[in-house]
Motif scaffolding. Structure first.
Motif, PDB file in Angstrom:
ATOM      1  N   PRO A  52      83.747  77.011  58.959  1.00  0.00           N
ATOM      2  CA  PRO A  52      83.316  78.388  58.633  1.00  0.00           C
ATOM      3  C   PRO A  52      81.801  78.527  58.690  1.00  0.00           C
ATOM      4  CG  PRO A  52      83.890  77.197  56.637  1.00  0.00           C
ATOM      5  CD  PRO A  52      84.268  76.299  57.781  1.00  0.00           C
ATOM      6  N   GLU A  53      81.343  79.738  58.894  1.00  0.00           N
ATOM      7  CA  GLU A  53      79.918  80.028  58.876  1.00  0.00           C
ATOM      8  C   GLU A  53      79.605  80.842  57.627  1.00  0.00           C
ATOM      9  OE1 GLU A  53      78.445  81.818  62.372  1.00  0.00           O
ATOM     10  OE2 GLU A  53      79.202  80.261  63.733  1.00  0.00           O
ATOM     11  N   PRO A  54      78.573  80.451  56.894  1.00  0.00           N
ATOM     12  CA  PRO A  54      78.266  81.183  55.661  1.00  0.00           C
ATOM     13  C   PRO A  54      77.724  82.575  55.940  1.00  0.00           C
ATOM     14  CG  PRO A  54      76.554  79.562  56.120  1.00  0.00           C
ATOM     15  CD  PRO A  54      77.642  79.332  57.135  1.00  0.00           C
ATOM     16  N   LYS A  55      78.130  83.533  55.104  1.00  0.00           N
ATOM     17  CA  LYS A  55      77.547  84.869  55.150  1.00  0.00           C
ATOM     18  C   LYS A  55      76.138  84.791  54.555  1.00  0.00           C
ATOM     19  CE  LYS A  55      82.049  87.113  54.645  1.00  0.00           C
ATOM     20  NZ  LYS A  55      82.901  87.966  53.768  1.00  0.00           N
ATOM     21  N   PRO A  56      75.357  85.875  54.651  1.00  0.00           N
ATOM     22  CA  PRO A  56      73.981  85.822  54.163  1.00  0.00           C
ATOM     23  C   PRO A  56      73.839  85.327  52.728  1.00  0.00           C
ATOM     24  CG  PRO A  56      74.277  87.795  55.471  1.00  0.00           C
ATOM     25  CD  PRO A  56      75.634  87.165  55.347  1.00  0.00           C
ATOM     26  N   ASP A  57      74.808  85.655  51.852  1.00  0.00           N
ATOM     27  CA  ASP A  57      74.705  85.274  50.442  1.00  0.00           C
ATOM     28  C   ASP A  57      75.545  84.048  50.099  1.00  0.00           C
ATOM     29  OD1 ASP A  57      77.171  86.462  50.780  1.00  0.00           O
ATOM     30  OD2 ASP A  57      77.121  87.553  48.866  1.00  0.00           O
ATOM     31  N   GLU A  58      75.952  83.289  51.094  1.00  0.00           N
ATOM     32  CA  GLU A  58      76.820  82.132  50.874  1.00  0.00           C
ATOM     33  C   GLU A  58      76.139  80.835  51.293  1.00  0.00           C
ATOM     34  OE1 GLU A  58      81.297  83.992  51.489  1.00  0.00           O
ATOM     35  OE2 GLU A  58      80.281  83.093  53.205  1.00  0.00           O
ATOM     36  N   VAL A  59      76.691  79.735  50.773  1.00  0.00           N
ATOM     37  CA  VAL A  59      76.281  78.404  51.212  1.00  0.00           C
ATOM     38  C   VAL A  59      77.499  77.711  51.811  1.00  0.00           C
ATOM     39  CG1 VAL A  59      74.475  78.230  49.470  1.00  0.00           C
ATOM     40  CG2 VAL A  59      76.742  77.314  48.965  1.00  0.00           C
ATOM     41  N   LEU A  60      77.242  76.870  52.799  1.00  0.00           N
ATOM     42  CA  LEU A  60      78.303  76.057  53.392  1.00  0.00           C
ATOM     43  C   LEU A  60      78.266  74.692  52.739  1.00  0.00           C
ATOM     44  CD1 LEU A  60      80.506  75.800  55.624  1.00  0.00           C
ATOM     45  CD2 LEU A  60      78.720  74.828  57.077  1.00  0.00           C
ATOM     46  N   VAL A  61      79.397  74.287  52.154  1.00  0.00           N
ATOM     47  CA  VAL A  61      79.462  73.030  51.427  1.00  0.00           C
ATOM     48  C   VAL A  61      80.228  71.994  52.237  1.00  0.00           C
ATOM     49  CG1 VAL A  61      80.249  71.890  49.305  1.00  0.00           C
ATOM     50  CG2 VAL A  61      79.386  74.240  49.217  1.00  0.00           C
ATOM     51  N   ALA A  62      79.619  70.831  52.431  1.00  0.00           N
ATOM     52  CA  ALA A  62      80.337  69.682  52.973  1.00  0.00           C
ATOM     53  C   ALA A  62      81.133  69.097  51.814  1.00  0.00           C
ATOM     54  CB  ALA A  62      79.358  68.663  53.544  1.00  0.00           C
ATOM     55  N   VAL A  63      82.418  69.372  51.803  1.00  0.00           N
ATOM     56  CA  VAL A  63      83.255  69.050  50.650  1.00  0.00           C
ATOM     57  C   VAL A  63      83.467  67.542  50.551  1.00  0.00           C
ATOM     58  CG1 VAL A  63      85.491  69.435  49.549  1.00  0.00           C
ATOM     59  CG2 VAL A  63      84.413  71.285  50.860  1.00  0.00           C
ATOM     60  N   ALA A 107      74.511  74.027  54.849  1.00  0.00           N
ATOM     61  CA  ALA A 107      73.791  75.148  55.448  1.00  0.00           C
ATOM     62  C   ALA A 107      73.755  76.281  54.438  1.00  0.00           C
ATOM     63  CB  ALA A 107      74.459  75.601  56.745  1.00  0.00           C
ATOM     64  N   VAL A 108      72.787  77.162  54.596  1.00  0.00           N
ATOM     65  CA  VAL A 108      72.669  78.298  53.675  1.00  0.00           C
ATOM     66  C   VAL A 108      72.551  79.586  54.472  1.00  0.00           C
ATOM     67  CG1 VAL A 108      71.578  76.900  51.876  1.00  0.00           C
ATOM     68  CG2 VAL A 108      70.141  78.111  53.524  1.00  0.00           C
ATOM     69  N   GLY A 109      73.038  80.685  53.877  1.00  0.00           N
ATOM     70  CA  GLY A 109      72.923  81.982  54.511  1.00  0.00           C
ATOM     71  C   GLY A 109      71.495  82.507  54.457  1.00  0.00           C
ATOM     72  N   SER A 110      71.236  83.542  55.230  1.00  0.00           N
ATOM     73  CA  SER A 110      69.873  84.046  55.378  1.00  0.00           C
ATOM     74  C   SER A 110      69.296  84.626  54.094  1.00  0.00           C
ATOM     75  CB  SER A 110      69.844  85.112  56.480  1.00  0.00           C
ATOM     76  OG  SER A 110      70.732  86.182  56.157  1.00  0.00           O
ATOM     77  N   ALA A 111      70.154  85.055  53.155  1.00  0.00           N
ATOM     78  CA  ALA A 111      69.669  85.660  51.917  1.00  0.00           C
ATOM     79  C   ALA A 111      69.655  84.686  50.745  1.00  0.00           C
ATOM     80  CB  ALA A 111      70.527  86.880  51.562  1.00  0.00           C
ATOM     81  N   VAL A 112      70.053  83.452  50.973  1.00  0.00           N
ATOM     82  CA  VAL A 112      70.096  82.448  49.892  1.00  0.00           C
ATOM     83  C   VAL A 112      68.682  81.944  49.621  1.00  0.00           C
ATOM     84  CG1 VAL A 112      70.917  80.142  49.266  1.00  0.00           C
ATOM     85  CG2 VAL A 112      72.466  81.764  50.385  1.00  0.00           C
ATOM     86  N   SER A 113      68.310  81.916  48.339  1.00  0.00           N
ATOM     87  CA  SER A 113      66.956  81.490  47.994  1.00  0.00           C
ATOM     88  C   SER A 113      66.914  80.411  46.914  1.00  0.00           C
ATOM     89  CB  SER A 113      66.131  82.692  47.511  1.00  0.00           C
ATOM     90  OG  SER A 113      66.747  83.305  46.384  1.00  0.00           O
ATOM     91  N   GLY A 114      67.972  80.300  46.119  1.00  0.00           N
ATOM     92  CA  GLY A 114      67.924  79.376  44.998  1.00  0.00           C
ATOM     93  C   GLY A 114      68.565  78.025  45.244  1.00  0.00           C
ATOM     94  N   ILE A 115      69.177  77.844  46.383  1.00  0.00           N
ATOM     95  CA  ILE A 115      69.863  76.595  46.709  1.00  0.00           C
ATOM     96  C   ILE A 115      69.419  76.145  48.088  1.00  0.00           C
ATOM     97  CG2 ILE A 115      72.126  75.565  47.218  1.00  0.00           C
ATOM     98  CD1 ILE A 115      73.309  77.200  45.025  1.00  0.00           C
ATOM     99  N   SER A 116      69.256  74.834  48.250  1.00  0.00           N
ATOM    100  CA  SER A 116      68.759  74.285  49.512  1.00  0.00           C
ATOM    101  C   SER A 116      69.775  73.330  50.126  1.00  0.00           C
ATOM    102  CB  SER A 116      67.438  73.542  49.278  1.00  0.00           C
ATOM    103  OG  SER A 116      66.472  74.389  48.703  1.00  0.00           O
ATOM    104  N   VAL A 117      69.618  73.117  51.410  1.00  0.00           N
ATOM    105  CA  VAL A 117      70.436  72.126  52.108  1.00  0.00           C
ATOM    106  C   VAL A 117      70.232  70.761  51.461  1.00  0.00           C
ATOM    107  CG1 VAL A 117      70.705  70.877  54.296  1.00  0.00           C
ATOM    108  CG2 VAL A 117      70.465  73.373  54.288  1.00  0.00           C
TER     109      VAL A 117
END
Length: 361
Positions: A52-63, A107-117
């Motif tokens: 999946p690809e994260p939306k702007p306010d989402e993060v992609l988690v390697a589970v 990966a992080v969405g374009s609007a994510v600011s508080g969490i990093s890769v």
């Protein structure tokens, strides 16, 4: 000469950025447990598909780890049938179930600011957790400390979160423990050996309450280890033997007793918390929960249906308790993702004490 140095520095920085972004970029394909019809474990298959690809306010988690919860199994089976109106009538709209996830941010969405890769996080996904990658809204992603394992953190969002919110309905809050010097209030958890029940037992003990649990005889030792000072055999006639008003609160996770029978167990002004357990294969617990709301004005006890919701602050508090060693993860077994069928079979057979976690990587 200065311009040459500046150009060289800029080129080096650009190359570094390209390399960093390439290292952070997740795989475009992944393995996931998928189902294309409702049913038992036999409908599950490990398939390869697009990540999946994260939306702007989402993060992609390697589970790294994902919980197997009763809600996941109900969705897998499409029961009660009423829920198919939301998840797909003939087949699941989302072929991969699973909500409680823990892993690293890929990966992080374009609007994510508080969490990093690279951050270690856990949280409740909307679905799709039984996979190598899953998306999670940033506002529900909570950091996992380095000294907390992913398998231990994975069951917290749904199971422990539901337990905490259910206890609060009964006035039980581990952040505000009762005065231990006096007579302690009493709680009975019906369905104490499962995930929500086990976390409810532990959290109530942290809050200073005396706790009793109802479970199968085979799991009595497990429930005692969680802090129960009394364990009742669910196969026995315990409801008839308990005196009226024996408890200040009852947390019912089974849905097997009548509303009147549950209310009888608590003192006047006490609370009965009702979860989504029980019910038939069509409407599930809905008639019971509606009945509780209709009968509430006429009962001596307060009947409170539980509708748990995602809450990052609650999850942060639970992660903190886990890190401090005050809350146990109750992991009964950790099973590789490829063995998901056997894992779900064991879960449905009632073999699991506490939590069952799928190890993804």
């Amino acid at each position: 000469m200065n311009e040459t140095k500046a150009e060289t520095k800029a080129e080096t920085k650009a190359e570094t950025q390209v390399e960093t972004h390439a290292a952070e970029r997740p795989a475009t394909a992944m393995r996931a447990v998928a189902q294309h019809r409702y049913g038992g474990p036999e409908v599950l298959a490990l398939e390869t598909g697009a990540a999946p690809e994260p939306k702007p306010d989402e993060v992609l988690v390697a589970v790294h780890a994902v919980d197997v919860a009763s809600g996941d199994v109900r969705i897998m089976r499409g029961e009660p049938k009423l829920m198919r109106a939301f998840f797909g009538f003939r087949r699941p709209r989302v072929p991969t179930v699973g909500r409680d996830i823990a892993g690293t941010v890929a990966a992080v969405g374009s609007a994510v600011s508080g969490i990093s890769v690279g951050d270690r996080v856990c949280g409740e996904a909307s679905q799709g957790g039984w996979a190598e990658y899953a998306v999670l809204p940033e506002r529900f992603a909570v950091r996992v400390p380095d000294d907390v394992g992913f398998a231990d953190a994975a069951p917290l969002p749904v199971s422990a979160g539901t337990a905490l919110q259910g206890l609060r309905l009964a006035g039980i809050d581990p952040a505000r423990p009762v005065d231990a010097s006096g007579s302690r209030p009493r709680l009975l958890v019906i369905g104490a050996s499962g995930g929500v029940g086990g976390f409810a037992m532990q959290l109530a003990v942290i809050a200073g309450w005396q706790v009793g649990g109802v479970c199968s005889e085979a799991k009595a030792d497990h429930v005692r280890a969680l802090g129960a000072d009394r364990v009742l055999d669910r196969a026995g006639d315990w409801p008839d033997l308990e005196a009226d008003g024996s408890y200040d609160a009852v947390f019912d996770l089974a849905g097997a007793q009548s509303l009147g029978g549950l209310a009888r167990l608590v003192r006047r002004g006490g609370t009965v918390v009702l979860s989504a357990g029980g019910g038939d294969g069509l409407l599930g617990p809905i008639p019971r929960l509606v009945g509780a709301m209709l009968r509430r004005p006429f009962m001596h006890a307060s009947l409170k249906p539980l509708a748990a919701a995602r809450d990052a602050e609650d999850l942060e508090a639970l992660v903190s308790l886990l890190e401090q060693g005050r809350l146990g993860p109750m992991i009964d077994r950790i099973v590789p993702l490829a063995e998901v069928r056997a894992a779900v079979e064991a879960f449905q057979a009632g073999e699991v004490r506490g939590k069952l976690v799928l190890e993804v990587r």
